[in-house]
Motif scaffolding. Structure first.
Motif, PDB file in Angstrom:
ATOM      1  N   PHE A 102       0.856  -1.095  -0.158  1.00  0.00           N
ATOM      2  CA  PHE A 102      -0.065   0.103  -0.114  1.00  0.00           C
ATOM      3  C   PHE A 102       0.690   1.329   0.092  1.00  0.00           C
ATOM      4  CE2 PHE A 102      -3.259  -2.958   1.101  1.00  0.00           C
ATOM      5  CZ  PHE A 102      -4.373  -2.332   0.682  1.00  0.00           C
ATOM      6  N   ASN A 103       2.177   1.133   0.666  1.00  0.00           N
ATOM      7  CA  ASN A 103       2.957   2.423   0.790  1.00  0.00           C
ATOM      8  C   ASN A 103       3.609   2.676  -0.680  1.00  0.00           C
ATOM      9  OD1 ASN A 103       3.941  -0.127   1.646  1.00  0.00           O
ATOM     10  ND2 ASN A 103       5.899   0.742   1.785  1.00  0.00           N
ATOM     11  N   TYR A 104       3.804   1.517  -1.370  1.00  0.00           N
ATOM     12  CA  TYR A 104       4.536   1.791  -2.638  1.00  0.00           C
ATOM     13  C   TYR A 104       3.472   2.257  -3.829  1.00  0.00           C
ATOM     14  CZ  TYR A 104       8.009  -1.642  -0.824  1.00  0.00           C
ATOM     15  OH  TYR A 104       8.743  -2.609  -0.078  1.00  0.00           O
ATOM     16  N   ASN A 105       2.149   1.801  -3.718  1.00  0.00           N
ATOM     17  CA  ASN A 105       1.149   2.136  -4.768  1.00  0.00           C
ATOM     18  C   ASN A 105       0.700   3.816  -4.390  1.00  0.00           C
ATOM     19  OD1 ASN A 105       0.720   0.002  -6.621  1.00  0.00           O
ATOM     20  ND2 ASN A 105       0.700  -1.191  -4.752  1.00  0.00           N
ATOM     21  N   ASN A 106       1.119   4.311  -3.243  1.00  0.00           N
ATOM     22  CA  ASN A 106       0.699   5.653  -2.805  1.00  0.00           C
ATOM     23  C   ASN A 106       1.656   6.606  -3.136  1.00  0.00           C
ATOM     24  OD1 ASN A 106      -1.957   6.243  -1.399  1.00  0.00           O
ATOM     25  ND2 ASN A 106      -0.578   7.568  -0.348  1.00  0.00           N
ATOM     26  N   SER A 107       1.233   7.650  -3.576  1.00  0.00           N
ATOM     27  CA  SER A 107       2.069   8.646  -4.192  1.00  0.00           C
ATOM     28  C   SER A 107       2.935   9.220  -2.905  1.00  0.00           C
ATOM     29  CB  SER A 107       1.508   9.900  -4.838  1.00  0.00           C
ATOM     30  OG  SER A 107       0.530  10.567  -3.936  1.00  0.00           O
ATOM     31  N   LYS A 108       2.428   9.433  -1.794  1.00  0.00           N
ATOM     32  CA  LYS A 108       2.795   9.800  -0.455  1.00  0.00           C
ATOM     33  C   LYS A 108       3.055   8.465   0.315  1.00  0.00           C
ATOM     34  CE  LYS A 108       0.821  14.334  -0.454  1.00  0.00           C
ATOM     35  NZ  LYS A 108      -0.172  15.012   0.161  1.00  0.00           N
ATOM     36  N   LYS A 109       4.304   7.895   0.441  1.00  0.00           N
ATOM     37  CA  LYS A 109       4.709   6.742   0.880  1.00  0.00           C
ATOM     38  C   LYS A 109       4.420   6.665   2.444  1.00  0.00           C
ATOM     39  CE  LYS A 109       6.029   6.003  -3.355  1.00  0.00           C
ATOM     40  NZ  LYS A 109       5.263   5.450  -4.058  1.00  0.00           N
ATOM     41  N   TYR A 110       4.112   7.718   2.867  1.00  0.00           N
ATOM     42  CA  TYR A 110       4.012   7.579   4.556  1.00  0.00           C
ATOM     43  C   TYR A 110       2.585   7.909   4.829  1.00  0.00           C
ATOM     44  CZ  TYR A 110       9.063   7.673   4.391  1.00  0.00           C
ATOM     45  OH  TYR A 110      10.432   7.013   4.142  1.00  0.00           O
ATOM     46  N   ASP A 111       1.741   8.111   3.849  1.00  0.00           N
ATOM     47  CA  ASP A 111       0.354   8.640   4.251  1.00  0.00           C
ATOM     48  C   ASP A 111      -0.604   7.584   4.529  1.00  0.00           C
ATOM     49  OD1 ASP A 111      -1.656  10.769   4.233  1.00  0.00           O
ATOM     50  OD2 ASP A 111      -1.898  10.588   2.135  1.00  0.00           O
ATOM     51  N   PHE A 112      -0.289   6.875   5.570  1.00  0.00           N
ATOM     52  CA  PHE A 112      -1.305   5.986   6.076  1.00  0.00           C
ATOM     53  C   PHE A 112      -2.534   6.427   6.503  1.00  0.00           C
ATOM     54  CE2 PHE A 112      -3.328   3.409   9.674  1.00  0.00           C
ATOM     55  CZ  PHE A 112      -3.096   2.117   9.165  1.00  0.00           C
ATOM     56  N   PRO A 113      -3.776   5.814   6.188  1.00  0.00           N
ATOM     57  CA  PRO A 113      -3.918   4.461   5.583  1.00  0.00           C
ATOM     58  C   PRO A 113      -4.061   4.355   4.021  1.00  0.00           C
ATOM     59  CG  PRO A 113      -6.166   5.399   6.177  1.00  0.00           C
ATOM     60  CD  PRO A 113      -5.190   6.393   6.398  1.00  0.00           C
ATOM     61  N   TYR A 114      -3.282   5.407   3.360  1.00  0.00           N
ATOM     62  CA  TYR A 114      -3.113   5.230   2.050  1.00  0.00           C
ATOM     63  C   TYR A 114      -4.217   5.243   1.003  1.00  0.00           C
ATOM     64  CZ  TYR A 114       1.307   3.659   4.012  1.00  0.00           C
ATOM     65  OH  TYR A 114       2.577   3.579   4.758  1.00  0.00           O
ATOM     66  N   THR A 115      -4.995   6.346   1.059  1.00  0.00           N
ATOM     67  CA  THR A 115      -6.221   6.684   0.310  1.00  0.00           C
ATOM     68  C   THR A 115      -6.138   6.176  -0.996  1.00  0.00           C
ATOM     69  OG1 THR A 115      -6.772   8.491   1.794  1.00  0.00           O
ATOM     70  CG2 THR A 115      -8.182   8.150  -0.239  1.00  0.00           C
ATOM     71  N   GLU A 116      -5.227   6.638  -1.880  1.00  0.00           N
ATOM     72  CA  GLU A 116      -4.825   6.264  -3.391  1.00  0.00           C
ATOM     73  C   GLU A 116      -4.783   4.866  -3.576  1.00  0.00           C
ATOM     74  OE1 GLU A 116      -2.322  10.436  -4.025  1.00  0.00           O
ATOM     75  OE2 GLU A 116      -1.522   8.181  -4.036  1.00  0.00           O
ATOM     76  N   SER A 117      -4.154   3.949  -2.618  1.00  0.00           N
ATOM     77  CA  SER A 117      -3.920   2.581  -2.779  1.00  0.00           C
ATOM     78  C   SER A 117      -5.126   1.901  -2.289  1.00  0.00           C
ATOM     79  CB  SER A 117      -2.627   2.109  -1.846  1.00  0.00           C
ATOM     80  OG  SER A 117      -1.414   2.869  -2.155  1.00  0.00           O
ATOM     81  N   GLN A 118      -5.879   2.571  -1.469  1.00  0.00           N
ATOM     82  CA  GLN A 118      -6.809   1.763  -1.102  1.00  0.00           C
ATOM     83  C   GLN A 118      -8.230   1.798  -2.190  1.00  0.00           C
ATOM     84  OE1 GLN A 118      -8.389   0.450   1.619  1.00  0.00           O
ATOM     85  NE2 GLN A 118      -6.769   1.081   3.489  1.00  0.00           N
ATOM     86  N   SER A 119      -8.024   2.789  -2.901  1.00  0.00           N
ATOM     87  CA  SER A 119      -8.954   2.725  -4.338  1.00  0.00           C
ATOM     88  C   SER A 119      -8.591   1.545  -5.035  1.00  0.00           C
ATOM     89  CB  SER A 119      -8.869   4.319  -4.953  1.00  0.00           C
ATOM     90  OG  SER A 119      -7.620   4.554  -5.598  1.00  0.00           O
ATOM     91  N   LEU A 120      -7.186   1.411  -5.208  1.00  0.00           N
ATOM     92  CA  LEU A 120      -6.694   0.411  -6.336  1.00  0.00           C
ATOM     93  C   LEU A 120      -6.963  -1.000  -5.671  1.00  0.00           C
ATOM     94  CD1 LEU A 120      -4.959  -0.601  -8.585  1.00  0.00           C
ATOM     95  CD2 LEU A 120      -2.720  -0.380  -6.900  1.00  0.00           C
ATOM     96  N   PHE A 121      -6.717  -1.045  -4.548  1.00  0.00           N
ATOM     97  CA  PHE A 121      -7.444  -2.407  -3.833  1.00  0.00           C
ATOM     98  C   PHE A 121      -8.553  -2.844  -4.289  1.00  0.00           C
ATOM     99  CE2 PHE A 121      -8.997  -4.536   0.168  1.00  0.00           C
ATOM    100  CZ  PHE A 121      -8.761  -5.757  -0.470  1.00  0.00           C
TER     101      PHE A 121
END
Length: 204
Positions: free
Chosen positions: A116-135
Motif C-alpha cells: 500500500f505504501n509503494y502504490n501511494n504517491s505519498k509513501k508515509y500517508d497511512f492508511p493510503y487513500t490512493e492505494s485503497q482505491s486500487l485495492f
C-alpha cells in the motif's frame, strides 16, 4: 530470479509437495523472456513440480504473464504488490490498471495485497487513500478467492509498522464482508499451500 519458500511444517515433515516459487523483481522493461523457449519450459516445469509462481514484475510484463498462465492452467500465479501501476498523485496510469484487470480474466492469476505504501504517491500517508482505491478495484474484479494479504516485512519497515500493514485492510476496508476479510488475511493462502495444484484451472 526464482527461489523456493517452505512452511515450518513442511520443513519439519520433509514434505516438498507445495513449494512456493517466488521471484525478485525482474527488469522493469519486458524483454520477452516469459514467452521465450526457456521461459515457457521454466513455467511448464514449475507446473509439473506443483509450486506456486509468485512474481514481482511491472505492468509491462502482464500481457505475457497472461500467456504463460493460460498455457499452464494448473499453476497458480500471484502478482506482487497489487501490480504497482504508475501513480503520479493525480491518478493511476489507466493503461497499466487495465492490464492488471485483464489478468482477472485468467482464473489461475491472483494478487498479493501488499505494498500500500509503494502504490501511494505519498509513501508515509497511512492508511493510503490512493492505494485503497486500487485495492477496491482489484477486489471487485478478482473476487475474494484470488487475493492474498502480505506484510512485505521487513522490506517496508522504514515506511510503516507491521501493525499498520495489517490494519490497512483489517480496519480501513469496511466494505469487505467478514468472510472475505478472513479469506484475504489467511484462509486463501492456507487453501493454496495445502493444495497448490489448480485441478479445475482456478483458485479453490
Amino acid at each position: 530470479f526464482f527461489f523456493k519458500q517452505k512452511t515450518a511444517y513442511e520443513i519439519k515433515e520433509c514434505d516438498w509437495s507445495s513449494d512456493v516459487c517466488s521471484s525478485d523483481l525482474v527488469n522493469a522493461e519486458n524483454d520477452g523472456w516469459f514467452k521465450s523457449d526457456e521461459g515457457q519450459e521454466f513455467f511448464a516445469t514449475a507446473a509439473q513440480l506443483k509450486v506456486v509462481a509468485s512474481v514481482a514484475l511491472t505492468p509491462a510484463w502482464l500481457s505475457d504473464l497472461r500467456v504463460v498462465a493460460t498455457a499452464n492452467p494448473t499453476l497458480p500465479f500471484l502478482i506482487h504488490h497489487m501490480g504497482m501501476p504508475k501513480n503520479t498523485g493525480s491518478g493511476y496510469d489507466q493503461h497499466e490498471v487495465s492490464e492488471l484487470l485483464e489478468c482477472a480474466k485468467v482464473p489461475n492469476i491472483g494478487v498479493k495485497i501488499s505494498g500500500f505504501n509503494y502504490n501511494n504517491s505519498k509513501k508515509y500517508d497511512f492508511p493510503y487513500t490512493e492505494s485503497q482505491s486500487l485495492f477496491k478495484i482489484i477486489y471487485q474484479n478478482f473476487g475474494a478467492r484470488r487475493i492474498f494479504w502480505a506484510s512485505d516485512f521487513p522490506a517496508s519497515r522504514d515506511m510503516l509498522t507491521y501493525s499498520q500493514a495489517i490494519e490497512v485492510v483489517r480496519d480501513h476496508c469496511d466494505y469487505l464482508p467478514e468472510a472475505d476479510l478472513n479469506r484475504l488475511l489467511g484462509d486463501n493462502l492456507n487453501d493454496l499451500l495445502n493444495n497448490p495444484v489448480l485441478t479445475t484451472g482456478k483458485f479453490h
